[in-house]
Design a protein around this motif. Sequence first.
Motif, mmCIF file in Angstrom:
data_model
loop_
_atom_site.group_PDB
_atom_site.id
_atom_site.type_symbol
_atom_site.label_atom_id
_atom_site.label_comp_id
_atom_site.label_asym_id
_atom_site.label_seq_id
_atom_site.Cartn_x
_atom_site.Cartn_y
_atom_site.Cartn_z
ATOM 1 N N ARG A 60 0.830 -1.206 0.000
ATOM 2 C CA ARG A 60 0.000 0.000 0.000
ATOM 3 C C ARG A 60 0.867 1.261 0.000
ATOM 4 N N ALA A 61 1.965 1.248 0.751
ATOM 5 C CA ALA A 61 2.860 2.413 0.784
ATOM 6 C C ALA A 61 3.506 2.637 -0.576
ATOM 7 N N PHE A 62 3.849 1.549 -1.275
ATOM 8 C CA PHE A 62 4.432 1.669 -2.616
ATOM 9 C C PHE A 62 3.460 2.369 -3.559
ATOM 10 N N TRP A 63 2.217 1.903 -3.595
ATOM 11 C CA TRP A 63 1.247 2.487 -4.515
ATOM 12 C C TRP A 63 0.924 3.931 -4.157
ATOM 13 N N LYS A 64 0.922 4.239 -2.872
ATOM 14 C CA LYS A 64 0.668 5.605 -2.435
ATOM 15 C C LYS A 64 1.796 6.533 -2.902
ATOM 16 N N LEU A 65 3.029 6.101 -2.704
ATOM 17 C CA LEU A 65 4.176 6.898 -3.105
ATOM 18 C C LEU A 65 4.253 7.026 -4.626
ATOM 19 N N LEU A 66 3.981 5.935 -5.330
ATOM 20 C CA LEU A 66 4.016 5.958 -6.790
ATOM 21 C C LEU A 66 2.953 6.898 -7.350
ATOM 22 N N SER A 67 1.745 6.827 -6.831
ATOM 23 C CA SER A 67 0.680 7.696 -7.342
ATOM 24 C C SER A 67 0.970 9.167 -7.027
ATOM 25 N N PHE A 68 1.526 9.436 -5.852
ATOM 26 C CA PHE A 68 1.889 10.818 -5.518
ATOM 27 C C PHE A 68 2.953 11.345 -6.487
ATOM 28 N N GLY A 69 3.937 10.521 -6.802
ATOM 29 C CA GLY A 69 4.977 10.921 -7.747
ATOM 30 C C GLY A 69 4.424 11.162 -9.139
ATOM 31 N N LEU A 70 3.497 10.311 -9.567
ATOM 32 C CA LEU A 70 2.884 10.495 -10.883
ATOM 33 C C LEU A 70 2.058 11.774 -10.943
ATOM 34 N N VAL A 71 1.323 12.052 -9.864
ATOM 35 C CA VAL A 71 0.519 13.282 -9.827
ATOM 36 C C VAL A 71 1.432 14.509 -9.896
ATOM 37 N N LEU A 72 2.514 14.489 -9.140
ATOM 38 C CA LEU A 72 3.447 15.628 -9.172
ATOM 39 C C LEU A 72 4.061 15.797 -10.554
ATOM 40 N N THR A 73 4.503 14.703 -11.158
ATOM 41 C CA THR A 73 5.162 14.781 -12.466
ATOM 42 C C THR A 73 4.191 15.265 -13.546
ATOM 43 N N ILE A 74 3.026 14.648 -13.604
ATOM 44 C CA ILE A 74 2.055 15.028 -14.634
ATOM 45 C C ILE A 74 1.543 16.446 -14.378
ATOM 46 N N GLY A 75 1.274 16.775 -13.117
ATOM 47 C CA GLY A 75 0.837 18.135 -12.792
ATOM 48 C C GLY A 75 1.884 19.177 -13.147
ATOM 49 N N GLY A 76 3.144 18.875 -12.843
ATOM 50 C CA GLY A 76 4.219 19.808 -13.187
ATOM 51 C C GLY A 76 4.355 20.003 -14.685
ATOM 52 N N LEU A 77 4.233 18.912 -15.437
ATOM 53 C CA LEU A 77 4.310 19.027 -16.897
ATOM 54 C C LEU A 77 3.138 19.845 -17.448
ATOM 55 N N LEU A 78 1.941 19.639 -16.884
ATOM 56 C CA LEU A 78 0.782 20.415 -17.331
ATOM 57 C C LEU A 78 0.934 21.901 -17.007
ATOM 58 N N ILE A 79 1.467 22.203 -15.826
ATOM 59 C CA ILE A 79 1.696 23.606 -15.464
ATOM 60 C C ILE A 79 2.723 24.232 -16.397
ATOM 61 N N ASN A 80 3.794 23.510 -16.694
ATOM 62 C CA ASN A 80 4.817 24.032 -17.613
ATOM 63 C C ASN A 80 4.238 24.251 -19.008
ATOM 64 N N PHE A 81 3.455 23.291 -19.485
ATOM 65 C CA PHE A 81 2.851 23.427 -20.809
ATOM 66 C C PHE A 81 1.899 24.616 -20.851
ATOM 67 N N SER A 82 1.103 24.790 -19.792
ATOM 68 C CA SER A 82 0.173 25.930 -19.736
ATOM 69 C C SER A 82 0.933 27.245 -19.711
ATOM 70 N N SER A 83 1.997 27.301 -18.944
ATOM 71 C CA SER A 83 2.811 28.518 -18.881
ATOM 72 C C SER A 83 3.395 28.848 -20.249
ATOM 73 N N TYR A 84 3.843 27.853 -20.954
ATOM 74 C CA TYR A 84 4.402 28.065 -22.300
ATOM 75 C C TYR A 84 3.319 28.539 -23.265
ATOM 76 N N GLN A 85 2.140 27.917 -23.183
ATOM 77 C CA GLN A 85 1.049 28.311 -24.085
ATOM 78 C C GLN A 85 0.619 29.753 -23.837
ATOM 79 N N ILE A 86 0.554 30.158 -22.581
ATOM 80 C CA ILE A 86 0.183 31.540 -22.255
ATOM 81 C C ILE A 86 1.227 32.502 -22.793
ATOM 82 N N ALA A 87 2.502 32.158 -22.625
ATOM 83 C CA ALA A 87 3.584 33.020 -23.119
ATOM 84 C C ALA A 87 3.596 33.059 -24.640
ATOM 85 N N ALA A 88 3.284 31.953 -25.294
ATOM 86 C CA ALA A 88 3.291 31.914 -26.756
ATOM 87 C C ALA A 88 2.139 32.731 -27.341
ATOM 88 N N GLN A 89 1.016 32.790 -26.644
ATOM 89 C CA GLN A 89 -0.139 33.540 -27.156
ATOM 90 C C GLN A 89 0.005 35.041 -26.941
#
Length: 119
Positions: A60-89
């Motif tokens: 259970r601790a493995f899956w909790k840590l893995l899902s938290f890491g995935l949320v951070l990674t995907i969320g960070g990539l989405l924030i970076n992509f949004s920031s780039y799109q705003i700057a490009a527009q």
Amino acid sequence: MRTGSDIDESVALLHKNVAAKLKAEWPEEQIVDELVREGIEPNYAWLIIGNVKEDGAKQRAFWKLLSFGLVLTIGGLLINFSSYQIAAQARSVTFFYLFWGIVVTGLITICRAFILYRK
């Protein structure tokens, strides 16, 4: 004479049976009584129950840590992509914010999950 692999297989089967009984919500005392009837000492039976519970907690601790890491990674990539799109527009903006720390933290968390819980 039993070989090491025979003993490993019988111990693995014993752990699997205890895990199934715990999952079926058998009382621990009843599991110990049944193991004692099979010829296992009571102290070893309690040790097996503790090991099976610990394995479940680690999983259970493995899956909790893995899902938290995935949320951070995907969320960070989405924030970076949004920031780039705003700057490009925006025509007058020549930069965008790159939140690399969120992505790196997510990747480190994913690696940590695999390193800590190899089973």
